[in-house]
Design a protein around this motif. Structure first.
Motif, PDB file in Angstrom:
ATOM      1  N   LYS A 130       0.364  -1.330  -0.363  1.00  0.00           N
ATOM      2  CA  LYS A 130       0.218   0.034  -0.340  1.00  0.00           C
ATOM      3  C   LYS A 130       0.790   0.810  -0.218  1.00  0.00           C
ATOM      4  CE  LYS A 130      -4.154   2.117   2.816  1.00  0.00           C
ATOM      5  NZ  LYS A 130      -4.207   2.073   3.549  1.00  0.00           N
ATOM      6  N   ALA A 131       2.142   1.184   0.681  1.00  0.00           N
ATOM      7  CA  ALA A 131       2.607   2.227   1.181  1.00  0.00           C
ATOM      8  C   ALA A 131       3.436   2.885  -0.220  1.00  0.00           C
ATOM      9  CB  ALA A 131       4.195   2.292   2.152  1.00  0.00           C
ATOM     10  N   ILE A 132       3.897   1.656  -1.189  1.00  0.00           N
ATOM     11  CA  ILE A 132       4.489   1.333  -2.499  1.00  0.00           C
ATOM     12  C   ILE A 132       3.801   1.912  -3.731  1.00  0.00           C
ATOM     13  CG2 ILE A 132       5.675   0.293  -4.159  1.00  0.00           C
ATOM     14  CD1 ILE A 132       6.646  -1.525  -2.465  1.00  0.00           C
ATOM     15  N   LYS A 133       2.246   2.133  -3.541  1.00  0.00           N
ATOM     16  CA  LYS A 133       1.514   2.689  -4.482  1.00  0.00           C
ATOM     17  C   LYS A 133       0.681   3.690  -4.648  1.00  0.00           C
ATOM     18  CE  LYS A 133      -3.393   1.833  -5.607  1.00  0.00           C
ATOM     19  NZ  LYS A 133      -3.798   3.750  -6.031  1.00  0.00           N
ATOM     20  N   GLY A 146       2.251   9.946  -6.447  1.00  0.00           N
ATOM     21  CA  GLY A 146       2.946  10.765  -5.502  1.00  0.00           C
ATOM     22  C   GLY A 146       3.393  11.424  -4.964  1.00  0.00           C
ATOM     23  N   TYR A 147       1.953  10.479  -3.743  1.00  0.00           N
ATOM     24  CA  TYR A 147       2.064  11.374  -2.367  1.00  0.00           C
ATOM     25  C   TYR A 147       3.755  11.000  -1.798  1.00  0.00           C
ATOM     26  CZ  TYR A 147       0.118  11.098   2.691  1.00  0.00           C
ATOM     27  OH  TYR A 147      -0.781  11.969   3.600  1.00  0.00           O
ATOM     28  N   PRO A 148       4.314  11.873  -1.531  1.00  0.00           N
ATOM     29  CA  PRO A 148       5.599  12.193  -0.307  1.00  0.00           C
ATOM     30  C   PRO A 148       5.867  10.705   0.419  1.00  0.00           C
ATOM     31  CG  PRO A 148       4.371  14.326   0.111  1.00  0.00           C
ATOM     32  CD  PRO A 148       3.076  13.663  -0.062  1.00  0.00           C
ATOM     33  N   VAL A 149       7.655  10.649   1.011  1.00  0.00           N
ATOM     34  CA  VAL A 149       7.642  10.076   1.723  1.00  0.00           C
ATOM     35  C   VAL A 149       7.952   9.979   3.140  1.00  0.00           C
ATOM     36  CG1 VAL A 149       9.707   9.346   0.519  1.00  0.00           C
ATOM     37  CG2 VAL A 149       9.211   7.633   1.221  1.00  0.00           C
ATOM     38  N   GLN A 150       7.672  11.329   3.373  1.00  0.00           N
ATOM     39  CA  GLN A 150       7.588  11.990   4.497  1.00  0.00           C
ATOM     40  C   GLN A 150       6.753  11.304   5.200  1.00  0.00           C
ATOM     41  OE1 GLN A 150       9.019  13.263   1.744  1.00  0.00           O
ATOM     42  NE2 GLN A 150      10.763  14.508   1.587  1.00  0.00           N
ATOM     43  N   TYR A 151       5.473  11.817   4.918  1.00  0.00           N
ATOM     44  CA  TYR A 151       4.441  11.445   5.187  1.00  0.00           C
ATOM     45  C   TYR A 151       3.775   9.429   5.540  1.00  0.00           C
ATOM     46  CZ  TYR A 151       2.514  16.215   4.486  1.00  0.00           C
ATOM     47  OH  TYR A 151       2.678  17.685   5.110  1.00  0.00           O
ATOM     48  N   ILE A 152       4.153   9.132   3.932  1.00  0.00           N
ATOM     49  CA  ILE A 152       4.138   7.858   4.367  1.00  0.00           C
ATOM     50  C   ILE A 152       4.866   6.965   5.582  1.00  0.00           C
ATOM     51  CG2 ILE A 152       4.612   5.095   3.076  1.00  0.00           C
ATOM     52  CD1 ILE A 152       4.210   7.020   0.329  1.00  0.00           C
ATOM     53  N   ILE A 153       5.936   7.341   5.796  1.00  0.00           N
ATOM     54  CA  ILE A 153       6.948   6.771   6.869  1.00  0.00           C
ATOM     55  C   ILE A 153       7.058   7.594   8.692  1.00  0.00           C
ATOM     56  CG2 ILE A 153       8.713   5.961   5.358  1.00  0.00           C
ATOM     57  CD1 ILE A 153      10.694   7.954   6.018  1.00  0.00           C
ATOM     58  N   VAL A 158       1.526  19.303   8.874  1.00  0.00           N
ATOM     59  CA  VAL A 158       2.576  20.291   8.847  1.00  0.00           C
ATOM     60  C   VAL A 158       2.753  19.640   7.681  1.00  0.00           C
ATOM     61  CG1 VAL A 158       2.739  20.239  11.323  1.00  0.00           C
ATOM     62  CG2 VAL A 158       3.979  18.461   9.748  1.00  0.00           C
ATOM     63  N   LEU A 159       4.239  21.249   7.530  1.00  0.00           N
ATOM     64  CA  LEU A 159       5.449  21.573   6.650  1.00  0.00           C
ATOM     65  C   LEU A 159       6.457  20.309   6.944  1.00  0.00           C
ATOM     66  CD1 LEU A 159       5.382  23.322   3.406  1.00  0.00           C
ATOM     67  CD2 LEU A 159       7.054  24.227   4.577  1.00  0.00           C
ATOM     68  N   ILE A 160       6.957  19.638   5.239  1.00  0.00           N
ATOM     69  CA  ILE A 160       7.687  18.635   5.829  1.00  0.00           C
ATOM     70  C   ILE A 160       9.339  19.215   5.436  1.00  0.00           C
ATOM     71  CG2 ILE A 160       9.140  16.815   4.520  1.00  0.00           C
ATOM     72  CD1 ILE A 160       6.307  16.694   2.864  1.00  0.00           C
ATOM     73  N   TYR A 194       0.099  17.564  -0.505  1.00  0.00           N
ATOM     74  CA  TYR A 194      -0.789  17.376  -0.079  1.00  0.00           C
ATOM     75  C   TYR A 194       0.059  17.516   1.164  1.00  0.00           C
ATOM     76  CZ  TYR A 194      -1.471  13.314  -3.021  1.00  0.00           C
ATOM     77  OH  TYR A 194      -1.701  12.581  -4.166  1.00  0.00           O
ATOM     78  N   GLU A 195       0.612  19.150   1.288  1.00  0.00           N
ATOM     79  CA  GLU A 195       0.951  19.884   2.544  1.00  0.00           C
ATOM     80  C   GLU A 195       0.117  20.960   2.914  1.00  0.00           C
ATOM     81  OE1 GLU A 195       5.541  19.969   2.847  1.00  0.00           O
ATOM     82  OE2 GLU A 195       5.295  19.803   0.705  1.00  0.00           O
ATOM     83  N   PRO A 196       0.532  21.423   3.981  1.00  0.00           N
ATOM     84  CA  PRO A 196      -0.530  22.750   4.517  1.00  0.00           C
ATOM     85  C   PRO A 196      -0.161  23.761   3.434  1.00  0.00           C
ATOM     86  CG  PRO A 196       0.731  22.305   6.028  1.00  0.00           C
ATOM     87  CD  PRO A 196       1.198  21.163   5.305  1.00  0.00           C
ATOM     88  N   GLN A 197      -1.166  24.684   2.423  1.00  0.00           N
ATOM     89  CA  GLN A 197      -1.129  25.225   1.575  1.00  0.00           C
ATOM     90  C   GLN A 197      -1.219  26.460   2.312  1.00  0.00           C
ATOM     91  OE1 GLN A 197      -1.080  24.141  -2.291  1.00  0.00           O
ATOM     92  NE2 GLN A 197      -0.760  22.684  -0.243  1.00  0.00           N
ATOM     93  N   ASN A 198      -1.974  26.578   3.378  1.00  0.00           N
ATOM     94  CA  ASN A 198      -1.355  28.257   4.157  1.00  0.00           C
ATOM     95  C   ASN A 198       0.035  28.014   4.764  1.00  0.00           C
ATOM     96  OD1 ASN A 198      -1.034  26.661   6.340  1.00  0.00           O
ATOM     97  ND2 ASN A 198      -3.210  27.471   7.311  1.00  0.00           N
TER      98      ASN A 198
END
Length: 240
Positions: free
Chosen positions: A18-21, A26-33, A49-51, A161-165
């Motif tokens: 699921k993580a690889i999918k 295009g989902y950020p790996v930082q949020y995945i892990i 939070v911003l990465i 995927y990050e907070p736009q503000n």
């Protein structure tokens, strides 16, 4: 270590497919892990939070260098827009200081507090809108990596995927520098340093703002590892 190797290291085997999918979508790996390494410290992250980026690590490194050059010891620090808390945590681990860190997002402050606990750091986190900042306290260092990307700029697709503000700002990206400099001009100790991460080509615009709000400041604009304008440092004393 590439993104796939990070998933294999940090994600349980039964969840890796699921993580690889997600990664391929295009989902950020930082949020995945769920975490990043920032200045050698583990910082947990999620979509609130911003990465943290490596450019911001360089902001911390340069800030410490200039605190030393300006002989600012045991500083009182204000971080504006703390997000994950990464900047304040790194500063607290590296130098003797006291830190107030503010953010308008209660969800971001929750993440920052958990990261401070994870890294055994004592930081005063506050939910605070910089537009209404009125703390009756003086600081030796004010540091911020505020939103600075103009709304019409092209950005990496993954940033959606990050907070736009935490990314975009009005007035060609310099809106928050104007607000911060206006709001904190009376919160500066006699010996002070202001450290900002900035967007490419914004340095001279922010320099003009600093000269409007502050009394004859000394200003340095510096570049990142890719030779882009990325930092501005402002002080009451000359940088030696």
């Amino acid at each position: 270590m590439n993104d796939l190797e990070l998933i294999k290291k940090y994600v349980p085997e039964n969840k890796q497919k699921k993580a690889i999918k997600l990664l391929n979508d295009g989902y950020p790996v930082q949020y995945i892990i769920g975490n990043v390494n920032f200045c050698g410290y583990t910082i947990n992250v999620n979509e609130n939070v911003l990465i943290p980026r490596f450019e911001t690590e360089y902001l911390v490194e340069k800030t410490i260098k200039y605190l030393n050059k300006l002989n600012i010891n045991n500083p009182n620090i204000l971080e504006i827009g703390t997000g994950s808390g990464c900047i304040s945590i790194a500063l607290k681990k590296e130098i003797h200081c006291t830190i107030d860190a503010i953010d308008i997002s209660d969800k971001a402050i929750s993440v920052a507090k958990s990261n401070a606990l994870l890294n055994n750091t004592d930081i005063n986190f506050l939910i605070q809108d910089i537009h209404k900042f009125s703390k009756n306290k003086k600081y030796n260092l004010i540091i911020s990596n505020p939103p600075y990307v103009p709304y019409n700029s092209e950005v990496d697709e993954k940033t959606k995927y990050e907070p736009q503000n935490a990314i975009f700002a009005d007035d060609n990206g310099i809106y928050f520098y104007n607000i911060i400099l206006k709001q904190i001009k009376n919160n500066l100790e006699d010996n002070y340093l202001i450290s900002f991460e900035i967007g490419d080509k914004q340095g001279n615009l922010i320099k003009k703002l600093a000269n409007i709000y502050l009394n004859n400041p000394y200003i340095l604009i510096e570049k990142d590892y890719n030779n882009f304008e990325r930092y501005i440092f402002i002080s009451n004393k000359a940088f030696k």
